[in-house]
Design a protein around this motif. Structure first.
Motif: not given
Length: 797
Positions: A481, A485, A635-636, A714-715, A786, A789-790, A793
Motif C-alpha cells: 500500500s 504500517l 491512517t493509524t 490501508m484502513p 491494527y 488493517i491486518n 490487507m
C-alpha cells in the motif's frame, strides 16, 4: 464488554434499506464472528495465525486473548470488532465518483462552443442623451443564451484611473434583438457618448449552462455573486487609448490559485481579446465608486462590534478598485494560505511599480491592514496571527496618522525611517531571499545511499549547506500500500520515534540522542552516515518490525530527511527529501506512489501555498513531497485537530479544503467573535470555486480522482467527535475504524455535514459506510485499528 454501537436508529434503518436496494448482487458482507481462535495470538493479529506477542494468560476463561489480557484494560471485545470488518464495496456503485465530480469542472474549463464578437458601436444625439447602438454576433448556439451583459469602461490615461460612465454604470443591454444567424442589435438611450471618451471599451460576455455546484453559496438568489457556467464567451470593443493601460498585477497570479481560465466570481473573464488584462473587471471596480464590503475592515478592526451587530463607529468606506477589493478580501475575509507580504505572488516582475514610494499612501496600507484593531493587536483576545497586524500595533506612540505617509517615508529622513520597500520587500522572507530566490532551491538535501544488513539500516545523506540541521527518519509501508504500517513519527512502547538529528549537527543546547540510531565514524557536517537498529524499536501495537518483514507484511521502507535552517534570524522553508527502498537489500525503488506514480502533485499545493509547511509546521522544512507528509499523517491515528477525520493526509487535506475548522473543541461558542469567525470559516470554499475540481490537487491520470484502490490504501482510524461548550445537533460519536474510501471521499462529505451540524445526514453517511464496508468502533488502546488493517490487507496478499 461488547462492541458499543452508537449509530442512530434512523441510520440503522437506512443502512438496512441500502443493503437491500443499494446495488445488485451480494454486498460481500461477512457473517458473525466465528469461534475463538488460538488463545496465544498477537493482539493486533487476532484473526490470523501468528506468534503470541504477550505472555498473558486467558484471564476470563473464554479461550480468547482479549484487551484485558493484552493491555490490562476491559475496554471492549476487540475480536468481535475485528470480525465485523470487511472489504468496502464503494467502487461497485461509486467507482467513477471522482471522475463525475471532475466532469462538472471540466465543463467550466473546456473550450466553449459559444462565440461572441462585438461588431459595432454607434452613438447619435437623442433627447437629452444619446442613442447608443451595439451590434454583436453570437455563434455556436441557436436561440437566446441564459446571460448577456455589456458594460462601458471609461479610462483616463492621464491619471491611470477607471471611471464609471457619467450617470453611473452603463446599463446591461440584455440579449437585444437577434436574427436567425445570431446577429444581434441592442439600442439604449444613455446620458453620454461613449465614443467621445479618450479611452475606454465596451466589454461583454454571454453565458450558457449554469453549473450545479455543491453549495447554496453560489445561488444568486441567496445574494452571492459566484456563478459558474459550462459555456462562457467574452468580447470587447476598444475605445481610444485603452491599449496604454497595463495592470500592476498578473493574471498568472490569479490563475495559480483559481485555475485557468481565470474568471472573477467564476464568470467574469480577466483576459478578453482586444483590451488589456483586467479591463473587463473595471466595469465594476472603478476608481469613483465605493466598495461593497466595508464589513471586511469592520470585522478585523472592531471584531466584537462586528460580531454583535453594532453599527460601525469608524469610516470603512473605500474605493472599489481591484487593489482594495482583492487585498481586503484576501487579507481580511479569506483564510488566505500564505503571507500577504508575499507581493510577488500577484505582482511578479512588477514589484518596482507596486513598491514605489508614491504608493506609500494610507489607502495602500489600509487595503491590507486595519487601522486600530480593537482588542485585536498581537497578544490581545481577538488577534489573529495569520492576518496583517493593525497599523496601530506598528507605529510608535504619538504617531501622526493625519499626514501623507510619503511626507516622512520618502527616504529623505535617512535609513531610520522606513520606505514602503523597506517594510515590504515583496517577498516572504521565509520563502525567498531579498532577490527573489527560493531558500528551498538554494539549500538542498539528498539521500545518497541505503544499506541493509540484517536489522541494521544505514543511511548516508548530505546537504549543500552545513548550517542545515537535518532530521532523518525511517518508515515502513504495510503490504503493497501507499500507507505506513509503522511510521517514523509513531512512538514505540518506550515512547521513542524512528527520527534522529545526528549528534554532529545537534544544536548545542539540545539532546539529540536516540537509542535506535548511531552516527557512524566518518559522518560529518554536510555528509552524514547514521544507522538504525530496527530490532531496538519496541513495537507496541504490531509485531516487531523484523517479524513484519519476515512475514512479508512489510516489503518497502521510506527514508525521510528534512532540514531546518535560519537565515537572518528567520526560519526558512526547505524541501524534505524521501526515498523508497526495498527492506531486503536497500535497493532504491523509484516512483512508489511518488514521481510518475504520484496521486497528488505538490506543485499544485504550492500554487496556493507557494511553499508547503511555511504557514504551518513553521521551521520544520517539510515541504517538497506528499510522501514526506505521510510519515506523520498516517491512517493509524485519528485527526488530532479535526474531529471525525483520520490523520491520514488524504482525510486531512479533503477536510481542510472543505473548510472544516481546526480544534473546534477549543472554540468558545459563547463568545460572539469566536462563534462568528467559526461560522464564516466553514462557509468558505475551495479557490477553484468548487470542491468538485479534483484536478486542483490530484494528478490527472485516469482513475486518480475516483474511490481509492483498497489494496493500495490501508484502513483508517477516524477521531471521535469533540465536546463543545454549547449544545449542537451532532452528539457523541466514537472513534471509528473504516475503509480507505470512506476515509478519503468521506473526508469532504463528513466535513460538509459537520459544518452544517447535520446530525441526521452524518448518521446516515456512517450507516452507509457500515453497510457497504467497515465502520467499527475502535478501542481505547487502538487495537481494533491494527487488527482491522491486518484482516483487510491480508485479503490482498
Amino acid at each position: 464488554m461488547k462492541l458499543r454501537w452508537t449509530l442512530l436508529a434512523s441510520a440503522a434503518a437506512l443502512a438496512a434499506v441500502f443493503s437491500l436496494t443499494g446495488c445488485d448482487g451480494d454486498d460481500g458482507r461477512d457473517g458473525l464472528p466465528g469461534g475463538a481462535g488460538d488463545p496465544g495470538l498477537a493482539c493486533w493479529d487476532l484473526n490470523e495465525n501468528g506468534v503470541k506477542d504477550f505472555p498473558d494468560e486467558d484471564t476470563n476463561g473464554d479461550g480468547v486473548i482479549d484487551v484485558l489480557d493484552c493491555r490490562g484494560s476491559g475496554a471492549g471485545d476487540v475480536e468481535s470488532a475485528i470480525g465485523l470488518a470487511k472489504a468496502e464495496s464503494c467502487s461497485t456503485c461509486h467507482g467513477d465518483a471522482g471522475t463525475a465530480h471532475q466532469s462538472t469542472y471540466d465543463q467550466y474549463t473546456d473550450e466553449p462552443n459559444l462565440g461572441l464578437e462585438i461588431t459595432g458601436l454607434t452613438s447619435v444625439p437623442a433627447g437629452e442623451g444619446f442613442d447608443v447602438t451595439l451590434t454583436y454576433t453570437i455563434s455556436g448556439y441557436e436561440g437566446p443564451v441564459e446571460s448577456t451583459s455589456f458594460y462601458v469602461v471609461q479610462y483616463d490615461s492621464a491619471t491611470g484611473e477607471f471611471l464609471t460612465a457619467p450617470g453611473g454604470f452603463f446599463p446591461t443591454l440584455g440579449a437585444g434583438t437577434c436574427d436567425g444567424d445570431g446577429n444581434c442589435t441592442s439600442t439604449q438611450n444613455v446620458p453620454y457618448d461613449p465614443l467621445a471618451f479618450t479611452g475606454g471599451a465596451v466589454v461583454g460576455s454571454i453565458k450558457n449552462g449554469r453549473l450545479d455546484i455543491e453549495d447554496a453559496q453560489y445561488n444568486p438568489d441567496a445574494g452571492k455573486r459566484v456563478q459558474m457556467y459550462a459555456e462562457t464567451a467574452s468580447a470587447s470593443f476598444p475605445i481610444g487609448d485603452i491599449g496604454d493601460f497595463e495592470s500592476a498585477a498578473n493574471v498568472e497570479g490569479c490563475v495559480a490559485c483559481h485555475g485557468a481560465p481565470y474568471r472573477k466570481h467564476g464568470n467574469i473573464e480577466a483576459v478578453v481579446d482586444g483590451v488589456p488584462d483586467f479591463v473587463h473587471c473595471k466595469g465594476c471596480h472603478a476608481n469613483d465608486r465605493d466598495g461593497d464590503h466595508p464589513e471586511w475592515q469592520f470585522m478585523v478592526d472592531d471584531p466584537l462590534a462586528w460580531a454583535t451587530g453594532e453599527e460601525p463607529t469608524r469610516d470603512y468606506s473605500y474605493q472599489a478598485v481591484l487593489l482594495n477589493d482583492v487585498h481586503m478580501s484576501h487579507a481580511m475575509e479569506l483564510p488566505y494560505p500564505m503571507s500577504m507580504a508575499n507581493c510577488a505572488t500577484c505582482h511578479a516582475g512588477k514589484l518596482d511599480r507596486v513598491l514605489a514610494n508614491e504608493n506609500f499612501t494610507a489607502e495602500t496600507c489600509r487595503s491590507c491592514h486595519v487601522v486600530e484593531g480593537t482588542n485585536a493587536k498581537p497578544g490581545e483576545a481577538y488577534y489573529q496571527p495569520h492576518r496583517p497586524p493593525p497599523l496601530s500595533a506598528a507605529w510608535p506612540e504619538g504617531h501622526n496618522i493625519g499626514l501623507p505617509c510619503q511626507s516622512c517615508h520618502d527616504g529623505s529622513l535617512g535609513p531610520g525611517v522606513a520606505t514602503l520597500s523597506d517594510i515590504h520587500p515583496g517577498y516572504d522572507p521565509r520563502i525567498y531571499t531579498a532577490d527573489g530566490e527560493r531558500h528551498a532551491d538554494l539549500n538542498t538535501l539528498s539521500i545518497d545511499s541505503v544499506e541493509v544488513d540484517g536489522n541494521l539500516i544505514t543511511v548516508a545523506f548530505s546537504a549543500n549547506n552545513t548550517e542545515i540541521i537535518p532530521e532523518v527518519g525511517v518508515s515502513f509501508y504495510g503490504w503493497n500500500s501507499k500507507d505506513f504500517l509503522v511510521a517514523q513519527h509513531t512512538r514505540g512502547a518506550d515512547r521513542v520515534r524512528m527520527e534522529y538529528v545526528p549528534e554532529s549537527a545537534c544544536p548545542a543546547d539540545d539532546d539529540c540522542s536516540n537509542p535506535l540510531f548511531t552516527e557512524e565514524e566518518g559522518s560529518a557536517l554536510g555528509a552524514w552516515i547514521v544507522t538504525l537498529d530496527i530490532s531496538a524499536y519496541q513495537a507496541e501495537l504490531t509485531d516487531p518490525i523484523p517479524d513484519l518483514i519476515a512475514d512479508g507484511k512489510v516489503k518497502f521502507g521510506e527514508i525521510y530527511v528534512a532540514g531546518e535552517l535560519e537565515v537572518d534570524g528567520v526560519e526558512v522553508g526547505l524541501n524534505a527529501v524521501t526515498q523508497t527502498f526495498d527492506v531486503s537489500d536497500g535497493t532504491f525503488v523509484d516512483n512508489y506512489f511518488q514521481g510518475e506514480g504520484a496521486i497528488a502533485d505538490v506543485a499544485k499545493c504550492n500554487n496556493c501555498h507557494d511553499q508547503l509547511a511555511v504557514t504551518f509546521h513553521s521551521g520544520s522544512g517539510r515541504g517538497g513531497s506528499i510522501t514526506a507528509c505521510r510519515v506523520c499523517h498516517v491512517t493509524t491515528s485519528g485527526g488530532s485537530h479535526l474531529e471525525m477525520q483520520s490523520r491520514s493526509i488524504t482525510s486531512y487535506v479533503h477536510a481542510i479544503h472543505s473548510f472544516q475548522d481546526f480544534d473546534s473543541d477549543e472554540i468558545d461558542f459563547t463568545d460572539p467573535v469566536e462563534k462568528a469567525r467559526y461560522e464564516m470559516h466553514v462557509d468558505h470554499h475551495f479557490p477553484l470555486f468548487t470542491a468538485q475540481a479534483c484536478e486542483g490537487c490530484h494528478m490527472e491520470d485516469a482513475g486518480l480522482y475516483d474511490v481509492p484502490d483498497q489494496s493500495k490504501s490501508m484502513p483508517a482510524l477516524l477521531s471521535g467527535s469533540y465536546e463543545w461548550n454549547v449544545d449542537r445537533a451532532i452528539g457523541s460519536v466514537p472513534e471509528y475504524v473504516t475503509g480507505p474510501g470512506y476515509m478519503a471521499c468521506g473526508g469532504c462529505h463528513r466535513a460538509a455535514l459537520i459544518n452544517e451540524d447535520n446530525a441526521g445526514g452524518l448518521a446516515a453517511l456512517n450507516g452507509h459506510s457500515q453497510a457497504f464496508g467497515t465502520l467499527v468502533e475502535n478501542d481505547e488502546d487502538d487495537l481494533v485499528i491494527y487488527g482491522v488493517i491486518n484482516k483487510i490487507m491480508g485479503l490482498f496478499e
